[in-house]
Write an enzyme that holds these catalytic residues in place. Structure first.
Site, mmCIF file in Angstrom:
data_model
loop_
_atom_site.group_PDB
_atom_site.id
_atom_site.type_symbol
_atom_site.label_atom_id
_atom_site.label_comp_id
_atom_site.label_asym_id
_atom_site.label_seq_id
_atom_site.Cartn_x
_atom_site.Cartn_y
_atom_site.Cartn_z
ATOM 1 N N HIS A 115 -2.050 -83.974 5.334
ATOM 2 C CA HIS A 115 -2.672 -83.081 6.290
ATOM 3 C C HIS A 115 -3.878 -83.700 6.713
ATOM 4 O O HIS A 115 -4.971 -83.487 6.288
ATOM 5 C CB HIS A 115 -3.135 -81.834 5.304
ATOM 6 N N GLU A 148 6.562 -81.035 9.727
ATOM 7 C CA GLU A 148 6.693 -79.678 10.429
ATOM 8 C C GLU A 148 6.243 -80.014 11.809
ATOM 9 O O GLU A 148 5.887 -79.027 12.320
ATOM 10 C CB GLU A 148 5.925 -78.731 9.609
ATOM 11 N N GLU A 159 9.804 -79.031 1.422
ATOM 12 C CA GLU A 159 9.116 -77.982 0.790
ATOM 13 C C GLU A 159 9.972 -76.653 1.022
ATOM 14 O O GLU A 159 10.657 -76.477 1.951
ATOM 15 C CB GLU A 159 7.917 -77.966 1.936
HETATM 16 C C1 BMA Z 1 -0.906 -75.009 2.682
HETATM 17 C C2 BMA Z 1 -1.853 -74.010 1.927
HETATM 18 C C3 BMA Z 1 -3.284 -74.557 2.079
HETATM 19 C C4 BMA Z 1 -3.372 -75.982 1.788
HETATM 20 C C5 BMA Z 1 -2.457 -77.019 2.566
HETATM 21 C C6 BMA Z 1 -2.492 -78.377 2.087
HETATM 22 O O1 BMA Z 1 0.288 -74.577 2.801
HETATM 23 O O2 BMA Z 1 -1.615 -74.428 0.579
HETATM 24 O O3 BMA Z 1 -4.207 -73.782 1.195
HETATM 25 O O4 BMA Z 1 -4.798 -76.645 2.042
HETATM 26 O O5 BMA Z 1 -1.016 -76.431 2.445
HETATM 27 O O6 BMA Z 1 -2.152 -78.423 0.856
#
Ligand code: BMA
Length: 374
Positions: free
Chosen positions: A133, A194, A298
């Site tokens: 991310h 995604e 996921e």
């Molecule tokens: C998302 C949540 C967020 C997190 C992100 C990256 O779905 O869990 O809180 O920062 O994933 O792990």
């Protein structure tokens, strides 16, 4: 005499130079003709082959940030919510490289500790998957800022060089994943996930198909060819896909993908079991046609509000058919707190059902793995 010395030096230079090979000698020779990385290490090839074999036998369970924290605890030696509930670690552990430029990732996991946990996981025979991310490289806000940015970080863009610095840090992290004996630890690398949804800066509203594919290829080539990292399997993972054409709508090509992943957060009611099962059939079919692997990269529902979720939702979807059950693994997201978790913890109403899920001969946890790296 002086003249002779000068002559000798020129002569020797000429002789030495003429002995230099005209073509640069390749450091490594090709090891395979089926992975994204033709120079993949022997252990990486073995991981791919073993994942493929195992996918015919069962489904591996995975959990994000499993060793870093759980509900009510942080960074305790050897602790894992999954282990506390069923006695074994997940077969796959996921980590995220978002905020790589800082000391800890976007969810507060220290990168040096993360490396250590990945080494520990590998030493126990487990598997690591890495997502990413990364912050928006134009606005520098987080990954969820979907202001267009991809064009700017491609080779002609004005943020290309600064983005390569981020990828250099990713490469540095990956290069540190080495055992005590100096063997690179193979990992599943799952960037820009995604991407058929629109929440991220690499998502469908923020870049064109060509831009997405170019970003993917550039990233692979930079890590593989420039940084010479040869211990990665590359997984792509659109979210909740219902047809082959949807899956392939944003897809960099068979030469750039090893694993056909999918992220899926639809299992909120029993009527979705068949829907998810059908989607799993699609990714397995796509992967098998190309001799690749499929995985539920996921999955989950936040706070697991159904006490029978593991058996009657997750396992039921995976076992929808003889095709869907060929996915290699299913990974649930992180256990951040009592109000944001995706796996059970001791005392949670779904813990008993999770133990049934664990005991099911089809599910595979860490201690049940064969040697995945040889
Ligand atoms: C998302 C949540 C967020 C997190 C992100 C990256 O779905 O869990 O809180 O920062 O994933 O792990």
């Amino acid at each position: 005499m002086r003249f002779f010395k000068i002559f000798l030096i020129i002569f020797l230079c000429f002789v030495c130079k003429s002995k230099e090979p005209t073509k640069p000698v390749k450091k490594f020779s090709e090891t395979n003709d089926f992975l994204v990385d033709r120079f993949a290490t022997a252990e990486t090839i073995a991981l791919f082959e073993n994942l493929k074999q195992l996918s015919n036998r069962g489904v591996m369970f995975g959990h994000q940030d499993d060793l870093a924290y759980g509900v009510g605890w942080q960074a305790e030696n050897g602790r894992s919510d999954i282990k506390s509930v069923c006695g074994d670690y997940p077969a796959v552990t996921g980590w995220d490289l978002g905020d790589i430029q800082k000391q800890s990732n976007l969810d507060g996991v220290d990168f040096e500790k993360m490396k250590q946990w990945i080494r520990e996981t590998h030493a126990r025979g487990g598997i690591t998957a890495l997502s990413m991310h990364l912050d928006n490289p134009v606005t520098l806000n987080n990954a969820w800022d979907n202001t267009p940015a991809v064009a700017a970080i491609l080779p002609d863009g004005n943020r290309y060089k600064s983005y390569l610095k981020i990828l250099d840090q990713i490469a540095g992290f990956l290069a540190d994943l080495v055992t005590d004996d100096g063997i690179c630890i193979p990992v599943v690398f799952r960037p820009y996930h995604e991407h058929n949804h629109s929440w991220s800066w690499w998502g469908s509203s923020a870049c064109t198909v060509d831009e997405y594919n170019a970003l993917w290829k550039m990233t692979v080539e930079y890590l593989r060819d420039t940084h010479e990292l040869h211990h990665l399997l590359y997984a792509i993972s659109p979210q909740e896909v219902n047809s082959e054409s949807q899956y392939l709508a944003r897809y960099p090509g068979d030469d750039f993908v090893d694993i056909f992943g999918m992220d899926d957060y639809r299992l909120w009611n029993r009527s979705q079991v068949n829907v998810v099962g059908k989607s799993l059939e699609i990714i397995v079919t796509l992967a098998e046609k190309r001799d690749k692997i499929a995985a539920l990269t996921e999955v989950g529902v936040e706070n697991v509000p159904f006490s029978d979720w593991w058996s009657n939702y997750l396992l039921a979807a995976i076992e929808y058919s003889n095709i869907s059950r060929k996915i290699a693994w299913a990974l649930v997201w992180r256990n951040a707190s009592e109000t944001h978790f995706f796996a059970p913890y001791p005392g949670h109403p779904s813990a008993a059902d999770f133990i049934e899920f664990y005991k099911d001969p089809f599910t595979i946890f860490q201690s049940q793995l064969p040697d995945m790296y040889h």
